[in-house]
Write a protein that holds these residues in place. Structure first.
Motif, short mmCIF file in Angstrom:
data_model
loop_
_atom_site.label_atom_id
_atom_site.label_comp_id
_atom_site.label_asym_id
_atom_site.label_seq_id
_atom_site.Cartn_x
_atom_site.Cartn_y
_atom_site.Cartn_z
N THR A 13 27.44 -50.99 3.23
CA THR A 13 28.08 -51.99 2.38
C THR A 13 28.42 -51.38 1.02
N VAL A 14 29.63 -51.66 0.54
CA VAL A 14 30.07 -51.16 -0.76
C VAL A 14 30.13 -52.33 -1.73
N PRO A 15 29.18 -52.44 -2.64
CA PRO A 15 29.18 -53.56 -3.59
C PRO A 15 30.00 -53.26 -4.83
N SER A 16 30.52 -54.29 -5.44
CA SER A 16 31.22 -54.14 -6.72
C SER A 16 30.89 -55.32 -7.61
N ARG A 17 31.00 -55.13 -8.90
CA ARG A 17 30.68 -56.18 -9.86
C ARG A 17 31.78 -57.25 -9.87
N ARG A 18 31.37 -58.50 -9.92
CA ARG A 18 32.35 -59.59 -9.99
C ARG A 18 32.99 -59.65 -11.38
N GLU A 19 34.25 -60.01 -11.42
CA GLU A 19 34.92 -60.20 -12.70
C GLU A 19 34.35 -61.41 -13.41
N GLY A 20 34.30 -61.32 -14.71
CA GLY A 20 33.87 -62.45 -15.52
C GLY A 20 32.39 -62.53 -15.78
N ASN B 129 30.06 -49.95 -8.43
CA ASN B 129 31.40 -49.83 -9.01
C ASN B 129 32.52 -49.99 -7.99
N GLY B 130 32.19 -50.38 -6.77
CA GLY B 130 33.20 -50.53 -5.75
C GLY B 130 33.55 -49.25 -5.04
N GLU B 131 32.84 -48.17 -5.37
CA GLU B 131 33.10 -46.87 -4.74
C GLU B 131 31.90 -46.38 -3.93
N LEU B 132 30.70 -46.61 -4.45
CA LEU B 132 29.49 -46.15 -3.77
C LEU B 132 28.98 -47.20 -2.80
N ALA B 133 28.63 -46.78 -1.59
CA ALA B 133 27.94 -47.66 -0.65
C ALA B 133 26.48 -47.77 -1.07
N ILE B 134 25.76 -48.70 -0.47
CA ILE B 134 24.34 -48.87 -0.78
C ILE B 134 23.58 -47.59 -0.53
N SER B 135 23.92 -46.87 0.53
CA SER B 135 23.24 -45.59 0.80
C SER B 135 23.49 -44.59 -0.31
N GLY B 136 24.69 -44.61 -0.89
CA GLY B 136 25.00 -43.70 -1.99
C GLY B 136 24.25 -44.06 -3.26
N ILE B 137 24.13 -45.37 -3.53
CA ILE B 137 23.37 -45.82 -4.70
C ILE B 137 21.91 -45.40 -4.55
N ALA B 138 21.36 -45.58 -3.34
CA ALA B 138 19.97 -45.19 -3.10
C ALA B 138 19.78 -43.70 -3.31
N ALA B 139 20.77 -42.90 -2.92
CA ALA B 139 20.67 -41.45 -3.09
C ALA B 139 20.64 -41.07 -4.56
N VAL B 140 21.43 -41.76 -5.38
CA VAL B 140 21.43 -41.50 -6.82
C VAL B 140 20.06 -41.85 -7.42
N LEU B 141 19.53 -43.00 -7.05
CA LEU B 141 18.22 -43.41 -7.57
C LEU B 141 17.12 -42.47 -7.13
#
Length: 460
Positions: A7-14, A49-61
């Motif tokens: 899943t690739v999450p992104s921040r909602r506008e507003g 940021n709409g570019e990293l998947a959850i697996s990518g975010i976990a790898a950064v952390l």
């Protein structure tokens, strides 16, 4: 919505972002609810940021926090799912069928703890100055009353069973303590003055056998009550009595992620295990808990481990590198301050951010010593008088107190600070400037260092 590694999450506008103390607060545009994120959750928000998947975010952390990968992936997935349900994130890429299972909760997944009010969800406790300074986010979020004083730090005793190396009372001699009746009378006066919150501390406040009675007296006077303790004396019976008396929250300071480090710093073998047990007992009794990890040269090597291991013990975990002289001016604790490179790394990890401090001396806050002496704040040691012989209202409205409120060193910015481009994030306190540097109308050198390093950390 169920999410997974792809899943690739992104921040909602507003979504509005704010800062409360050192924590990031997100305001949902649809509901107006405020969500306060812990440090790791803040980093996940930044990486969504709409570019990293959850697996990518976990790898950064995993790289940034040296965390176990088998837990990170599941925790990040649960965290993202919670943020989506709160209308703060959205899915930029197709979600999968199910969340990766997690063996146990961790601070990454603890975005939202039990809501403290209809308007806010709390995930990380405040980061007050260390050495006995009180939290007030642990207490139930009822509207604060506007009165003579908003919050009072109440030292019930100078006795303590630990010898923490950073303690601001380490060079003080435990003296006279007030009786249960005397403390109860003062609490009644604070209630009559429309004080909102009293923070019981010490010394070690649980060494007083009447602590539950004093908490009950505070509640009967219309005050919210919180407690700072080292946790070493907590028992199932005491935790139950504190809960029954109406205690709104407890903060425990930890000085390492292991027993070896914490016990060495605190000066008592077994202190770490007892503190962890206290967190469990209080949670079982229904008392909200928070932990402040005081980051020093001695425990710096364990702070990333603390994010995940201590974060499993409480929904509210904060980090603070702020160390100050003792109230008698002793400079011993200052030797424990982090070096420049260490402080920069802590900031880059998102675990500490300086913020401008609004002076509340003799206005919104005050401090009461164990012998009844009233002080205008936690750092200024000018005694206004003693509450055993003079009423709170009389001392708080005295000419001495009013003179302090109007003092130029409280209300005016030092010339050198007025020209500083970092003044918007400077945590300078006039009382601390005098306590540490010997002058009131000069920059506080440690605050200057912190803000300079913060700009460096954010620029690189």
């Amino acid at each position: 919505m169920m999410v997974g590694p792809d899943t690739v999450p992104s921040r909602r506008e507003g979504v509005e972002t704010q800062r409360w103390e050192e924590a990031l607060v997100l305001v949902c545009p649809a509901t107006g609810r405020r969500h306060r994120l812990n440090p790791v959750a803040t980093r996940v928000w930044e990486l969504a940021n709409g570019e990293l998947a959850i697996s990518g975010i976990a790898a950064v952390l995993e790289r940034e926090f040296d965390a176990p990968p088998e837990r990170l992936l599941a925790d990040v997935a649960r965290l993202v799912e919670t943020l989506i349900e709160a209308s703060l994130l959205q899915v930029a890429g197709p979600p999968v069928a199910a969340v990766v299972p997690s063996p146990a909760p961790s601070p990454v997944a603890a975005v939202v703890a039990a809501p403290a009010s209809p308007e806010s969800s709390v995930a990380m406790g405040p980061q007050p100055p260390v050495g006995g300074r009180p939290p007030d986010a642990s207490a139930p979020e009822t509207p604060a009353r506007e009165g003579l004083v908003r919050r009072m730090e109440f030292e019930l005793t100078g006795r303590c069973n630990l010898r923490c190396r950073h303690c601001f009372l380490q060079d003080a001699t435990p003296g006279d303590e007030m009786t249960t009746v005397e403390v109860g009378s003062i609490l009644g006066q604070l209630g009559e003055a429309d004080c909102d919150l009293v923070n019981f501390t010490g010394g070690e406040a649980t060494l007083r056998q009447d602590l539950p009675d004093l908490i009950a007296a505070a509640r009967a006077s219309g005050l919210r009550a919180t407690l700072i303790t080292n946790g070493t004396t907590m028992t199932p019976t005491l935790a139950g009595r504190l809960a029954g008396a109406g205690l709104g929250g407890v903060e425990i300071s930890l000085h390492g992620a292991t027993a070896e480090t914490h016990d060495s710093f605190a000066g008592l073998a077994g202190a770490f295990d007892r503190a962890k047990r206290a967190l469990a007992l209080l949670a079982e009794a229904g008392v909200p808990t928070s932990v402040m990890y005081v980051v020093t040269r001695q425990n710096y090597h364990e702070y990333r481990r603390a994010v995940f291991e201590i974060g499993q013990l409480t929904p509210s975990l904060g980090f603070s590198p702020l160390l100050y002289p003792t109230l008698r001016g002793g400079k011993g604790p200052l030797a424990l301050r982090l070096g420049d490179d260490q402080l920069i790394q802590l900031m880059r990890d998102g675990l500490f951010r300086p913020g401008r401090r609004v002076c509340s001396l003799a206005r919104g806050e005050g401090r009461i010593g164990a012998d009844g002496t009233l002080f205008p704040c936690g750092f200024v040691t000018v005694a206004l008088g003693n509450l055993r012989t003079t009423s709170f209202r009389e001392l708080w409205q005295s000419a001495t107190c009013e003179e302090l409120r109007r003092a130029p060193w409280i209300n005016e910015t030092p010339p050198a600070c007025a020209r500083c481009e970092r003044r918007d994030i400077c945590p300078r306190c006039p009382g601390l400037a005098f306590l540490e540097d010997g002058e009131k109308m000069i920059p506080h050198q440690e605050s200057c260092r912190i803000t300079r390093l913060y700009r460096e950390a954010m620029a690189s």
